[in-house]
Design an enzyme around this catalytic site. Structure first.
Site, PDB file in Angstrom:
ATOM      1  N   TYR A 260       0.879  -1.172   0.000  1.00  0.00           N
ATOM      2  CA  TYR A 260       0.000   0.000   0.000  1.00  0.00           C
ATOM      3  C   TYR A 260       0.917   1.222   0.000  1.00  0.00           C
ATOM      4  O   TYR A 260       1.884   1.261   0.778  1.00  0.00           O
ATOM      5  CB  TYR A 260      -0.890   0.026   1.247  1.00  0.00           C
ATOM      6  CG  TYR A 260      -1.612  -1.285   1.534  1.00  0.00           C
ATOM      7  CD1 TYR A 260      -2.662  -1.721   0.730  1.00  0.00           C
ATOM      8  CD2 TYR A 260      -1.223  -2.089   2.592  1.00  0.00           C
ATOM      9  CE1 TYR A 260      -3.308  -2.920   0.989  1.00  0.00           C
ATOM     10  CE2 TYR A 260      -1.873  -3.286   2.860  1.00  0.00           C
ATOM     11  CZ  TYR A 260      -2.915  -3.705   2.055  1.00  0.00           C
ATOM     12  OH  TYR A 260      -3.549  -4.889   2.316  1.00  0.00           O
TER      13      TYR A 260
ATOM     14  N   GLU B 196      -1.128   7.489 -10.313  1.00  0.00           N
ATOM     15  CA  GLU B 196      -1.391   6.051 -10.141  1.00  0.00           C
ATOM     16  C   GLU B 196      -1.176   5.246 -11.417  1.00  0.00           C
ATOM     17  O   GLU B 196      -0.954   5.799 -12.491  1.00  0.00           O
ATOM     18  CB  GLU B 196      -2.830   5.873  -9.613  1.00  0.00           C
ATOM     19  CG  GLU B 196      -2.918   6.252  -8.135  1.00  0.00           C
ATOM     20  CD  GLU B 196      -4.236   6.910  -7.767  1.00  0.00           C
ATOM     21  OE1 GLU B 196      -5.071   7.147  -8.653  1.00  0.00           O
ATOM     22  OE2 GLU B 196      -4.415   7.193  -6.564  1.00  0.00           O
TER      23      GLU B 196
HETATM   24  C1  LIG Z   1       3.323   0.235  -6.409  1.00  0.00           C
HETATM   25  C2  LIG Z   1       2.007  -0.204  -5.882  1.00  0.00           C
HETATM   26  C3  LIG Z   1       1.256   0.641  -5.084  1.00  0.00           C
HETATM   27  C4  LIG Z   1       0.028   0.240  -4.560  1.00  0.00           C
HETATM   28  N1  LIG Z   1      -0.664   1.089  -3.752  1.00  0.00           N
HETATM   29  C5  LIG Z   1      -1.811   0.694  -3.171  1.00  0.00           C
HETATM   30  C6  LIG Z   1      -2.505   1.531  -2.256  1.00  0.00           C
HETATM   31  O1  LIG Z   1      -2.088   2.630  -1.935  1.00  0.00           O
HETATM   32  N2  LIG Z   1      -3.654   1.066  -1.708  1.00  0.00           N
HETATM   33  C7  LIG Z   1      -4.155  -0.155  -2.010  1.00  0.00           C
HETATM   34  O2  LIG Z   1      -5.185  -0.527  -1.453  1.00  0.00           O
HETATM   35  N3  LIG Z   1      -3.530  -0.964  -2.903  1.00  0.00           N
HETATM   36  C8  LIG Z   1      -2.372  -0.577  -3.474  1.00  0.00           C
HETATM   37  N4  LIG Z   1      -1.713  -1.402  -4.359  1.00  0.00           N
HETATM   38  C9  LIG Z   1      -2.331  -2.681  -4.737  1.00  0.00           C
HETATM   39  C10 LIG Z   1      -2.156  -3.716  -3.652  1.00  0.00           C
HETATM   40  O3  LIG Z   1      -0.777  -3.973  -3.475  1.00  0.00           O
HETATM   41  C11 LIG Z   1      -2.835  -5.031  -3.997  1.00  0.00           C
HETATM   42  O4  LIG Z   1      -4.216  -4.823  -4.184  1.00  0.00           O
HETATM   43  C12 LIG Z   1      -2.649  -6.100  -2.940  1.00  0.00           C
HETATM   44  O5  LIG Z   1      -3.439  -7.193  -3.267  1.00  0.00           O
HETATM   45  C13 LIG Z   1      -3.031  -5.640  -1.561  1.00  0.00           C
HETATM   46  O6  LIG Z   1      -2.825  -6.683  -0.606  1.00  0.00           O
HETATM   47  P1  LIG Z   1      -4.055  -7.458   0.041  1.00  0.00           P
HETATM   48  O7  LIG Z   1      -4.686  -8.225  -1.088  1.00  0.00           O
HETATM   49  O8  LIG Z   1      -3.434  -8.356   1.051  1.00  0.00           O
HETATM   50  O9  LIG Z   1      -4.966  -6.434   0.615  1.00  0.00           O
HETATM   51  C14 LIG Z   1      -0.477  -1.028  -4.880  1.00  0.00           C
HETATM   52  C15 LIG Z   1       0.270  -1.888  -5.687  1.00  0.00           C
HETATM   53  C16 LIG Z   1       1.506  -1.500  -6.186  1.00  0.00           C
HETATM   54  C17 LIG Z   1       2.297  -2.452  -7.034  1.00  0.00           C
END
Ligand SMILES: Cc1cc2nc3c(=O)[nH]c(=O)nc-3n(C[C@H](O)[C@H](O)[C@H](O)COP(=O)(O)O)c2cc1C
Ligand SMILES: [Mn+2]
Length: 465
Positions: free
Chosen positions: A154, A263
């Site tokens: 995140y 983003e």
């Molecule tokens: C560089 C990058 C930044 C990200 N920023 C966010 C963010 O700020 N908030 C968010 O909810 N997901 C963000 N994501 C996507 C999450 O990493 C992704 O949905 C992941 O599955 C979240 O983990 P979880 O499934 O355990 O919740 C980002 C991904 C990348 C590669």
């Protein structure tokens, strides 16, 4: 493999360039990385960053070859083969192994010593709300009821010396956990890592199913338990060889302005900043001479999009396998769609309605139920990553009247195709580009005579071609 081993491995494989001239962390470093990523360039190691003694790594995941190096596969492995391997390896999960200490404890900062400005945090794009410490950083949190350990990437905005802005999007695993801490009226402890095995960035960014621990998936991909140490101030694990570790807590009721950040859609999802939860930092530990690692995000195709295409595609594939749907030949979520908005699935049809089942199943997986807008189902003779062939199937096998539109589903607030105040709900389309299984008379495919082909090939140079 830690980040330093990986840098060495990349360098040995001609996949890394050291940048020796001084670069500015304010816009310049990210612009170099972004332009490099748009050209499919090498990973970059900035050795001289203005105002800081640290090295900074970028552009690690831009190419399939470097994703393959992370997965310990031959450099020329295709994205789809990497996904297939991911699905294969993650059948049996392996929990992490606790160790007493590790290099991430070489330096410990507590109390007044805590200063996030010690790290060479980039500002990426001119309209960004600030500097982002976390773009490859992975946040670990624990479910207060079940003990489920989650890792999520995140974004983390550098607000000041001791606070990091977050954006846990609704329904993400850290958000689900924070809702429970809110009900308990307790702060949520978190531990954040940068570096260590680069696989942790892939794991944190992959959309693994709820209640599953990314630590166990990492172990499965490595074929052995990953080694973790406990935080100094929180009872949470972090890879023992992480470069930088940040410990803190999230007060479920408190907010500070966060954002915007350019983003992966190529747009800003918000105008100006938004009040969001933040991490109050209670301790920082780091290795000697910690290496900082960032990714540029921004418009496709870069580092971030390749990471998502691998992790999201593999997860969708795995979830379809887990649903015991027969005939799934390959799944491809193009990096151009950030690995999530479009999925193309090849199926060997075995009964009427099979292709429809695959389409509706895809949007019902946890991966697909969140923001997947377009599903294209093709027959097994079409490789889903071969986009000209997919367009051929869409032209000559697909019928718009057989497409199915689903009006309402979980969306992402980042989707710029929806009006800015209406991004909770999205529609979806399933495009069945297969030849209907039940047709008694199928279209007759034009084929060449194999004997003549052989003869012509033998005569090729004689023909002057
Ligand atoms: C560089 C990058 C930044 C990200 N920023 C966010 C963010 O700020 N908030 C968010 O909810 N997901 C963000 N994501 C996507 C999450 O990493 C992704 O949905 C992941 O599955 C979240 O983990 P979880 O499934 O355990 O919740 C980002 C991904 C990348 C590669
Ligand atoms: Mn998760």
């Amino acid at each position: 493999m830690d980040l330093r081993d990986f840098i060495e491995k990349c360098e040995g494989a001609g996949e890394l360039k050291r940048i020796k001239v001084e670069v500015d962390w304010n816009l310049e470093m990210s612009h170099i990385a972004k332009l490099n990523e748009e050209r499919g360039g090498p990973a970059l190691l900035f050795e001289k960053v203005k105002d800081y003694p640290n090295q900074v790594l970028s552009s690690v995941c831009t190419t399939t070859s470097r994703l393959a190096l992370i997965m310990d596969m031959p450099k020329n492995t295709s994205l789809v083969e990497l996904m297939r391997e991911w699905v294969k390896r993650t059948v049996n999960k392996i929990p992490p192994k606790w160790v007493a200490s590790g290099p991430c404890k070489e330096n410990v900062m507590k109390g007044d010593q805590i200063n996030l400005l010690k790290f060479p945090v980039p500002k990426c794009f001119p309209r960004d709300g600030g500097r982002y410490l976390g773009t490859t950083a992975y946040t670990v949190s624990k479910d207060p009821e079940t003990g489920w350990l989650n890792i999520g990437v995140y974004r983390l905005q550098l607000l000041d010396e001791k606070n990091l802005g977050t954006q846990f999007i609704k329904g993400k695993h850290a958000d689900l956990m924070l809702q429970k801490y809110r009900a308990l009226k307790k702060p949520m402890p978190v531990i954040v890592g940068i570096g260590g095995d680069p696989l942790f960035f892939l794991m944190g960014a992959a959309r693994l199913p709820a209640f599953e621990s990314e630590f166990d998936f990492a172990g499965a991909i490595r074929g052995r338990p990953v080694e973790v140490v406990k935080g100094e101030t929180v009872d949470l694990p972090i890879p023992s060889d992480a470069e930088i570790v940040i410990e803190g807590e999230v007060d479920p009721e408190a907010t500070k302005p966060e954002g915007p950040l350019g983003e992966y859609t190529g747009y800003y999802s918000g105008i100006g900043s938004t009040p969001r939860s933040f991490i109050k930092v209670n301790c920082i530990t780091h290795r000697n001479n910690p290496i900082f690692w960032f990714t540029t995000v921004g418009r496709a195709v870069t580092d971030t999009h390749m990471t998502m295409a691998l992790g999201y595609g593999a997860t969708l594939w795995q979830e379809l396998e887990a649903m015991r749907i027969p005939g799934i030949k390959a799944v491809y979520c193009p990096p151009e769609g950030a690995g999530r908005f479009i999925a193309i699935i090849a199926v060997k049809q075995m009964y009427p309605g099979h292709a429809n089942q695959v389409g509706t199943a895809a949007i019902s997986t946890e991966m697909g139920a969140y923001g997947l807008k377009t599903v294209i189902v093709v027959d097994e003779d079409i490789d889903p990553w071969d986009l000209p062939r997919v367009l051929w199937a869409l032209s000559f096998r697909f019928q718009p009247s057989r497409a199915q539109i689903i009006d309402r589903g979980r969306s992402t607030p980042l989707d710029p195709s929806l009006a800015i105040d209406q991004r909770d709900i999205t529609s979806r389309i399933i495009m069945d580009a297969t030849i209907p299984f039940e047709w008694k008379e199928k279209p007759v495919l034009i084929e060449l005579d194999p004997e003549i082909v052989k003869k012509v090939k033998a005569k090729w140079s004689e023909l002057g071609l």
